[in-house]
Design an enzyme around this catalytic site. Structure first.
Site, PDB file in Angstrom:
ATOM      1  N   SER A 235       0.814  -1.218   0.000  1.00  0.00           N
ATOM      2  CA  SER A 235       0.000   0.000   0.000  1.00  0.00           C
ATOM      3  C   SER A 235       0.848   1.268   0.000  1.00  0.00           C
ATOM      4  CB  SER A 235      -0.978  -0.002   1.182  1.00  0.00           C
ATOM      5  OG  SER A 235      -0.290  -0.179   2.404  1.00  0.00           O
ATOM      6  N   LYS A 278      -4.652  -4.034   1.577  1.00  0.00           N
ATOM      7  CA  LYS A 278      -5.573  -3.707   0.498  1.00  0.00           C
ATOM      8  C   LYS A 278      -6.616  -2.693   0.952  1.00  0.00           C
ATOM      9  CE  LYS A 278      -3.687  -6.139  -2.688  1.00  0.00           C
ATOM     10  NZ  LYS A 278      -3.023  -5.452  -3.822  1.00  0.00           N
TER      11      LYS A 278
END
Length: 391
Positions: A235, A278
């Protein structure tokens, strides 16, 4: 790098219900490569090769083959030179796709669709995989999967060494700097600057990276280091990549990443903090859409892709189960193709999506919309519609 087959990135032949290998190639995960497992890759966008805990439910899937229905992304014209229909036209645009290490993954599929629409393709490849990738490319090993809808071969203008886990050379541990797999590579923490020196600017940025070193572990058994490593590679790497590339992106440009439904639903076996990573990626997409949009007129979106049998996804250990589950339960009972994700990316990068930013686009045959698994024995007496058509 996408863990975006299931996504531990990335980057695709895909596996159909009867385990057929389809030739459409190019991260769910986002990035992946056969040589990666041989090199025991453990950093950047590659996932752990540890065995994952399989699901304990029984899947009742038909073994028949489903029709492939794909609309090609092309910048074609008629014989008179007039654009036909409403084409995705990216001619004159330059794209940088981070997270391609072979011709097997979402990243590769996205590159092909962007190329088919006319974009110039630049690629960022994990440093230890660079020599293998470039050698395979030069020797024609990828030629079959480079074929575009018009019969030509996708041209890759340049391949750059990249390790998205580090923002600068000062951040790189000494053991990595001296690792023989990094020998000979240069500027792999200053990729944006290298692209600026070579080409001046880009229009499209694709993040097809992810890594969860403890992805096979349940969250309750994940270490702090494993959790933070997943967040960093899967991320924050997108935040960092966009931060460094935004200064050389032309106004009106687009950035795309790859996510997975585990960000918002429980997927047993997808552990190690990857579901958290995620979720963070999707949240960051919205915030970055605001900041990059206001400051630089750049659109930021992410694609939540369904399960795909890429080699990276295989490392998790239950990707075949997820493919079968999707075939049995998704509203569209058909094989998910990598090129469908690629075409969605081409659309998001095109002027046709000029008002779309800050979104999560689901490309998963509608599986995200389901609240239950209809293949459960509990629903066996319901008249649930099924796709009984023959391929």
């Amino acid at each position: 790098m996408v863990v975006s087959g299931l996504q531990i990135a990335a980057a695709v032949p895909c596996v159909s219900s009867p385990r057929r290998l389809c030739k459409t190639r190019a991260a769910i995960f986002g990035v992946d490569m056969k040589a990666a497992s041989q090199l025991k890759l453990t950093r950047s966008y590659h996932i752990s090769s540890g065995s994952a805990r399989p699901f304990t439910r029984t899947f009742r899937c038909t073994s028949k083959k489903f029709n492939k229905v794909v609309t090609k992304a092309m910048s074609g014209t008629t014989e008179e030179g007039i654009a036909s229909g409403l084409p995705i036209d990216l001619r004159g645009k330059r794209a940088f796709i981070a997270g391609i290490a072979d011709d097997n993954g979402y990243g590769w599929a996205i590159a092909k669709s962007l190329a088919a629409a006319g974009a110039e393709i630049l690629i960022g490849t994990w440093v230890p995989a660079l020599n293998i990738f470039e050698t395979s490319l030069k020797r024609g090993k990828f030629d079959e999967s480079r074929v575009l809808p018009d019969g030509s071969l996708m041209n890759i203008t340049k391949v750059y060494a990249l390790d998205a886990v580090y923002d600068s050379l000062e951040d790189v541990p000494e053991d990595v700097k001296t690792n023989k797999r990094y020998a000979g590579a240069s500027n792999w923490t200053e990729v944006a600057e290298s692209v600026r020196n070579d080409f001046g600017s880009i229009d499209i940025l694709v993040h097809s990276l992810a890594n969860g070193p403890e992805v096979s572990k349940p969250l309750l058994e994940t270490s702090r280091n494993g959790y933070l490593a997943a967040m960093s590679a899967s991320s924050y790497s997108f935040v960092s990549l966009l931060k460094h590339f935004v200064p050389i992106m032309n106004p009106g440009g687009a950035s795309i990443s790859l996510t997975y439904i585990a960000s918002e639903r429980i997927i047993p076996g997808y552990g190690g903090g990857m579901s958290s990573a995620k979720s963070a990626l999707e949240s960051d997409t919205r915030v970055l859409a605001f900041e990059a949009g206001r400051r630089h007129k750049i659109r930021v979106n992410t694609i939540s892709a369904g399960p795909l049998g890429s080699r990276a996804a295989k490392a998790i250990g239950f990707i075949d189960m997820m493919i079968d589950y999707s075939l049995a339960n998704a509203p569209l009972q058909k094989e998910l193709l990598a090129e469908e994700v690629g075409n969605a990316a081409a659309f998001l990068a095109s002027p046709l999506a000029s008002a779309i930013t800050g979104t999560v686009l689901y490309v998963d045959n509608g599986l995200h919309a389901m609240g239950v698994g209809v293949d459960s024995l509990i629903f066996q007496d319901l008249n649930i519609p099924k796709d009984d058509s023959k391929s």
